[in-house]
Scaffold this motif. Sequence first.
Motif, mmCIF file in Angstrom:
data_model
loop_
_atom_site.group_PDB
_atom_site.id
_atom_site.type_symbol
_atom_site.label_atom_id
_atom_site.label_comp_id
_atom_site.label_asym_id
_atom_site.label_seq_id
_atom_site.Cartn_x
_atom_site.Cartn_y
_atom_site.Cartn_z
ATOM 1 N N LYS A 199 25.402 -15.920 23.692
ATOM 2 C CA LYS A 199 24.696 -17.184 23.842
ATOM 3 C C LYS A 199 23.392 -16.977 23.088
ATOM 4 O O LYS A 199 22.614 -16.072 23.408
ATOM 5 C CB LYS A 199 24.422 -17.493 25.319
ATOM 6 C CG LYS A 199 23.653 -18.771 25.526
ATOM 7 C CD LYS A 199 23.389 -19.004 27.006
ATOM 8 C CE LYS A 199 22.549 -20.237 27.205
ATOM 9 N NZ LYS A 199 22.209 -20.412 28.619
ATOM 10 N N ILE A 200 23.167 -17.785 22.072
ATOM 11 C CA ILE A 200 22.014 -17.598 21.208
ATOM 12 C C ILE A 200 21.091 -18.793 21.330
ATOM 13 O O ILE A 200 21.528 -19.947 21.274
ATOM 14 C CB ILE A 200 22.457 -17.390 19.748
ATOM 15 C CG1 ILE A 200 23.389 -16.186 19.686
ATOM 16 C CG2 ILE A 200 21.251 -17.196 18.847
ATOM 17 C CD1 ILE A 200 23.802 -15.765 18.330
ATOM 18 N N GLY A 201 19.798 -18.508 21.512
ATOM 19 C CA GLY A 201 18.781 -19.545 21.632
ATOM 20 C C GLY A 201 18.041 -19.721 20.320
ATOM 21 O O GLY A 201 17.635 -18.743 19.685
ATOM 22 N N PHE A 202 17.861 -20.971 19.909
ATOM 23 C CA PHE A 202 17.190 -21.312 18.654
ATOM 24 C C PHE A 202 16.024 -22.249 18.926
ATOM 25 O O PHE A 202 15.953 -22.884 19.977
ATOM 26 C CB PHE A 202 18.168 -22.013 17.695
ATOM 27 C CG PHE A 202 19.397 -21.217 17.390
ATOM 28 C CD1 PHE A 202 19.369 -20.199 16.458
ATOM 29 C CD2 PHE A 202 20.597 -21.489 18.039
ATOM 30 C CE1 PHE A 202 20.507 -19.465 16.168
ATOM 31 C CE2 PHE A 202 21.745 -20.766 17.752
ATOM 32 C CZ PHE A 202 21.694 -19.745 16.822
ATOM 33 N N LEU A 203 15.137 -22.393 17.941
ATOM 34 C CA LEU A 203 13.998 -23.295 18.068
ATOM 35 C C LEU A 203 14.387 -24.750 17.828
ATOM 36 O O LEU A 203 13.643 -25.649 18.181
ATOM 37 C CB LEU A 203 12.889 -22.890 17.098
ATOM 38 C CG LEU A 203 12.288 -21.519 17.348
ATOM 39 C CD1 LEU A 203 11.218 -21.221 16.315
ATOM 40 C CD2 LEU A 203 11.728 -21.420 18.752
ATOM 41 N N GLY A 204 15.532 -24.955 17.233
ATOM 42 C CA GLY A 204 16.005 -26.312 16.969
ATOM 43 C C GLY A 204 17.307 -26.272 16.187
ATOM 44 O O GLY A 204 17.847 -25.206 15.886
ATOM 45 N N MET A 205 17.798 -27.444 15.833
ATOM 46 C CA MET A 205 19.073 -27.544 15.123
ATOM 47 C C MET A 205 18.997 -26.942 13.714
ATOM 48 O O MET A 205 19.922 -26.271 13.275
ATOM 49 C CB MET A 205 19.506 -29.010 15.043
ATOM 50 C CG MET A 205 19.809 -29.626 16.392
ATOM 51 S SD MET A 205 21.220 -28.870 17.186
ATOM 52 C CE MET A 205 22.524 -29.441 16.139
ATOM 53 N N LEU A 206 17.906 -27.172 13.019
ATOM 54 C CA LEU A 206 17.766 -26.618 11.673
ATOM 55 C C LEU A 206 17.740 -25.086 11.730
ATOM 56 O O LEU A 206 18.373 -24.421 10.912
ATOM 57 C CB LEU A 206 16.499 -27.150 11.008
ATOM 58 C CG LEU A 206 16.188 -26.588 9.614
ATOM 59 C CD1 LEU A 206 17.314 -26.940 8.650
ATOM 60 C CD2 LEU A 206 14.864 -27.104 9.117
ATOM 61 N N HIS A 207 17.050 -24.557 12.707
ATOM 62 C CA HIS A 207 16.990 -23.099 12.892
ATOM 63 C C HIS A 207 18.391 -22.545 13.138
ATOM 64 O O HIS A 207 18.756 -21.494 12.592
ATOM 65 C CB HIS A 207 16.052 -22.788 14.064
ATOM 66 C CG HIS A 207 15.748 -21.346 14.241
ATOM 67 N ND1 HIS A 207 15.575 -20.788 15.477
ATOM 68 C CD2 HIS A 207 15.589 -20.335 13.352
ATOM 69 C CE1 HIS A 207 15.321 -19.499 15.332
ATOM 70 N NE2 HIS A 207 15.322 -19.201 14.051
ATOM 71 N N MET A 208 19.181 -23.229 13.929
ATOM 72 C CA MET A 208 20.550 -22.805 14.208
ATOM 73 C C MET A 208 21.387 -22.816 12.926
ATOM 74 O O MET A 208 22.144 -21.882 12.651
ATOM 75 C CB MET A 208 21.192 -23.723 15.256
ATOM 76 C CG MET A 208 22.609 -23.350 15.618
ATOM 77 S SD MET A 208 23.315 -24.440 16.860
ATOM 78 C CE MET A 208 23.610 -25.894 15.900
ATOM 79 N N GLU A 209 21.250 -23.862 12.121
ATOM 80 C CA GLU A 209 21.997 -23.961 10.864
ATOM 81 C C GLU A 209 21.613 -22.837 9.899
ATOM 82 O O GLU A 209 22.476 -22.234 9.270
ATOM 83 C CB GLU A 209 21.744 -25.318 10.202
ATOM 84 C CG GLU A 209 22.472 -26.452 10.862
ATOM 85 C CD GLU A 209 23.978 -26.318 10.738
ATOM 86 O OE1 GLU A 209 24.479 -25.924 9.668
ATOM 87 O OE2 GLU A 209 24.663 -26.603 11.731
ATOM 88 N N VAL A 210 20.319 -22.560 9.793
ATOM 89 C CA VAL A 210 19.857 -21.498 8.896
ATOM 90 C C VAL A 210 20.395 -20.148 9.359
ATOM 91 O O VAL A 210 20.865 -19.338 8.550
ATOM 92 C CB VAL A 210 18.311 -21.485 8.812
ATOM 93 C CG1 VAL A 210 17.808 -20.244 8.112
ATOM 94 C CG2 VAL A 210 17.806 -22.735 8.113
ATOM 95 N N PHE A 211 20.363 -19.885 10.656
ATOM 96 C CA PHE A 211 20.851 -18.618 11.199
ATOM 97 C C PHE A 211 22.337 -18.423 10.897
ATOM 98 O O PHE A 211 22.757 -17.365 10.435
ATOM 99 C CB PHE A 211 20.598 -18.566 12.709
ATOM 100 C CG PHE A 211 20.884 -17.233 13.339
ATOM 101 C CD1 PHE A 211 19.916 -16.246 13.367
ATOM 102 C CD2 PHE A 211 22.123 -16.970 13.913
ATOM 103 C CE1 PHE A 211 20.169 -15.013 13.947
ATOM 104 C CE2 PHE A 211 22.390 -15.741 14.493
ATOM 105 C CZ PHE A 211 21.408 -14.762 14.515
ATOM 106 N N THR A 212 23.134 -19.459 11.122
ATOM 107 C CA THR A 212 24.572 -19.331 10.881
ATOM 108 C C THR A 212 24.883 -19.228 9.389
ATOM 109 O O THR A 212 25.807 -18.515 8.997
ATOM 110 C CB THR A 212 25.367 -20.495 11.513
ATOM 111 O OG1 THR A 212 24.818 -21.736 11.062
ATOM 112 C CG2 THR A 212 25.304 -20.446 13.022
#
Length: 179
Positions: free
Chosen positions: A132-145
Amino acid sequence: MIAVKDGLITKGQKIASYNGHKEYDVVEVGIMYPNLMPTTCLTSGQIGYVICNMKTVKEASVGETLFEPSKRDIIVPFAAFTAIKPTVYAGLFPVETSEYDDLKEAVERLSLNDPSVTVTPDSSPALGLGWKIGFLGMLHMEVFTQRLDQEHDANVILTAPSVEYKAVIKDNETIRKKR
């Protein structure tokens, strides 16, 4: 990278982390000029690197105060460090269960470069072991993946993002009756 504020740090010395409450042996110290160049010590005012016997990536947190263990009582931790709380959470699972260990290493490396990501183990009956990974927002999640895909060639299943929230119910008779 480390900034020495007071005293010095040398190879073979014992150091402790203020927030982690662990002790380490210094294996190497040096400066980056532009490549890593080992030195005998780093003194007050210098910026360099320290290699020590940390076991996991999570022990190397940004803003951690390292000090000589005998001086714990007089140490004042770095005041500007505050932990960032994620707002968006998603499950991350390998497409093939045999790729779990490789994906685990990739996630640890990326989370070391990005301290705002929180990673906790998770499992799903359908998807198996994951995180379960926590991100600062949707863009952050997209960049990480995207970085997982481009830098580590990782094939992952990312669950739908969710947001944790806390509801405070004040005196409202309608809500109380429904309960």
